[in-house]
Scaffold this motif. Structure first.
Motif, PDB file in Angstrom:
ATOM      1  N   TRP A  49       1.059  -1.147  -0.029  1.00 57.36           N
ATOM      2  CA  TRP A  49      -0.029  -0.202   0.022  1.00 57.36           C
ATOM      3  C   TRP A  49       0.801   1.237  -0.028  1.00 57.36           C
ATOM      4  O   TRP A  49       0.689   2.366  -0.761  1.00 57.36           O
ATOM      5  N   THR A  50       1.877   1.324   0.769  1.00 57.77           N
ATOM      6  CA  THR A  50       2.589   2.433   0.891  1.00 57.77           C
ATOM      7  C   THR A  50       3.377   2.631  -0.347  1.00 57.77           C
ATOM      8  O   THR A  50       3.576   3.846  -0.932  1.00 57.77           O
ATOM      9  N   LEU A  51       3.831   1.356  -0.959  1.00 55.18           N
ATOM     10  CA  LEU A  51       4.603   1.496  -2.377  1.00 55.18           C
ATOM     11  C   LEU A  51       3.534   2.252  -3.565  1.00 55.18           C
ATOM     12  O   LEU A  51       3.733   2.831  -4.557  1.00 55.18           O
ATOM     13  N   THR A  52       2.453   1.590  -3.390  1.00 55.03           N
ATOM     14  CA  THR A  52       1.453   2.035  -4.410  1.00 55.03           C
ATOM     15  C   THR A  52       1.151   3.375  -4.324  1.00 55.03           C
ATOM     16  O   THR A  52       1.173   4.210  -5.284  1.00 55.03           O
ATOM     17  N   ASN A  53       0.803   4.316  -3.193  1.00 56.56           N
ATOM     18  CA  ASN A  53       0.748   5.182  -2.812  1.00 56.56           C
ATOM     19  C   ASN A  53       2.020   6.266  -3.251  1.00 56.56           C
ATOM     20  O   ASN A  53       1.619   7.377  -3.959  1.00 56.56           O
ATOM     21  N   VAL A  54       3.112   5.860  -2.813  1.00 51.83           N
ATOM     22  CA  VAL A  54       4.422   6.699  -3.134  1.00 51.83           C
ATOM     23  C   VAL A  54       4.566   6.760  -4.777  1.00 51.83           C
ATOM     24  O   VAL A  54       4.933   7.810  -5.280  1.00 51.83           O
ATOM     25  N   ILE A  55       4.491   5.479  -5.198  1.00 52.36           N
ATOM     26  CA  ILE A  55       4.792   5.345  -6.739  1.00 52.36           C
ATOM     27  C   ILE A  55       3.883   6.333  -7.612  1.00 52.36           C
ATOM     28  O   ILE A  55       4.098   6.848  -8.489  1.00 52.36           O
ATOM     29  N   HIS A 123       5.223   4.015   7.837  1.00 48.86           N
ATOM     30  CA  HIS A 123       4.548   4.262   6.676  1.00 48.86           C
ATOM     31  C   HIS A 123       3.604   5.717   6.732  1.00 48.86           C
ATOM     32  O   HIS A 123       3.484   6.121   5.478  1.00 48.86           O
ATOM     33  N   PHE A 124       3.238   6.042   7.952  1.00 45.73           N
ATOM     34  CA  PHE A 124       2.388   7.194   7.784  1.00 45.73           C
ATOM     35  C   PHE A 124       3.143   8.530   7.260  1.00 45.73           C
ATOM     36  O   PHE A 124       2.580   9.249   6.587  1.00 45.73           O
ATOM     37  N   ILE A 125       4.514   8.410   7.822  1.00 45.99           N
ATOM     38  CA  ILE A 125       5.304   9.697   7.549  1.00 45.99           C
ATOM     39  C   ILE A 125       5.772   9.451   6.047  1.00 45.99           C
ATOM     40  O   ILE A 125       5.674  10.527   5.298  1.00 45.99           O
ATOM     41  N   LEU A 126       5.893   8.465   5.523  1.00 52.39           N
ATOM     42  CA  LEU A 126       6.253   8.246   4.155  1.00 52.39           C
ATOM     43  C   LEU A 126       4.900   8.599   3.297  1.00 52.39           C
ATOM     44  O   LEU A 126       5.117   9.359   2.307  1.00 52.39           O
ATOM     45  N   ALA A 129       4.219  12.554   3.698  1.00 51.88           N
ATOM     46  CA  ALA A 129       5.164  13.492   2.911  1.00 51.88           C
ATOM     47  C   ALA A 129       4.821  13.403   1.345  1.00 51.88           C
ATOM     48  O   ALA A 129       5.169  14.143   0.469  1.00 51.88           O
ATOM     49  N   SER A 130       4.588  11.820   0.960  1.00 49.90           N
ATOM     50  CA  SER A 130       4.286  11.859  -0.486  1.00 49.90           C
ATOM     51  C   SER A 130       2.928  12.558  -0.981  1.00 49.90           C
ATOM     52  O   SER A 130       3.001  13.059  -1.986  1.00 49.90           O
ATOM     53  N   LEU A 131       1.862  12.473  -0.012  1.00 52.53           N
ATOM     54  CA  LEU A 131       0.897  13.192  -0.377  1.00 52.53           C
ATOM     55  C   LEU A 131       1.126  14.720  -0.598  1.00 52.53           C
ATOM     56  O   LEU A 131       0.451  15.474  -1.373  1.00 52.53           O
ATOM     57  N   LEU A 132       1.810  15.370   0.515  1.00 48.68           N
ATOM     58  CA  LEU A 132       2.116  16.557   0.285  1.00 48.68           C
ATOM     59  C   LEU A 132       2.905  17.253  -0.876  1.00 48.68           C
ATOM     60  O   LEU A 132       2.559  18.109  -1.467  1.00 48.68           O
TER      61      LEU A 132
END
Length: 153
Positions: A49-55, A123-126, A129-132
Motif C-alpha cells: 500500500w505504501t509503495l502504491t501510494n508513493v509510486i 508508513h504514515f510519515i512516508l 510526505a508523498s501526499l504533500l
C-alpha cells in the motif's frame, strides 16, 4: 498554419484529462499497480500500500507538475511551453471537475494506504510526505509560481 492537424483545440493537452474514459483508465491503472505490487511475494500488505501510494504520487508529480510543454504542435506561439500539464489543464481554470478528481484521488489513496498500514509511524510519515508533494503544487495560489526558480525554463 497547421497543416494536417485533426483537432480543433488550440492546445489538446488541456482537454485530455476530460476525454471519455480517462478517469476510469486512471483508476484501473492505479488498481493494476497495486495488484502487481501485492503479487510480489516478499512485500507485505502495508509495504504494498505504501509503495502504491508513493509510486502513484511520484508519477503524478512528474507528469503533472514537473514536465512542461506539450507533445503537440500548438498555434499558441509557445505559451504552453512554459506551463506544466497541471497549469495547462482546462486552460488554467480552477476547480473544474477534472482538477477536483486529480486532487481527490491522491487523498483517497492516502486514506486507504494509512488504513491498511494501520497508521504505523514509518508508513504514515512516508505516505504523508508523498501526499504533500502532490497536493501543494495543486493549490491555486501556486499556479505559475516557481519556488526558488526550480523548473523556471
Amino acid at each position: 498554419m497547421n497543416v494536417g492537424v485533426a483537432h480543433s483545440e488550440v492546445n489538446p493537452n488541456t482537454r485530455v484529462m476530460n476525454s471519455r474514459g480517462m478517469w476510469l483508465t486512471y483508476a484501473l491503472g492505479v488498481g493494476m499497480l497495486h495488484i502487481v505490487l501485492l503479487s510480489i511475494p516478499f512485500f507485505s500488505v502495508p509495504v504494498a500500500w505504501t509503495l502504491t501510494n508513493v509510486i502513484h504520487n511520484l508519477g503524478m508529480y512528474v507528469f503533472l507538475h514537473a514536465v512542461k510543454g506539450t507533445p503537440f504542435e500548438t498555434p499558441d506561439q509557445g505559451k504552453a511551453r512554459l506551463l506544466t500539464h497541471w497549469e495547462q489543464l482546462d486552460y488554467g481554470v480552477q476547480f473544474t471537475s477534472s482538477r477536483k478528481f486529480f486532487t481527490i484521488s491522491p487523498i483517497i489513496l492516502y486514506f486507504l494506504a494509512s488504513f491498511y498500514t494501520k497508521y504505523d509511524a514509518t508508513h504514515f510519515i512516508l505516505n504523508t510526505a508523498s501526499l504533500l508533494t502532490v497536493l501543494i503544487p495543486k493549490l491555486p495560489q501556486l499556479h505559475g509560481v516557481r519556488i526558488f526558480g526550480i523548473n523556471k525554463y
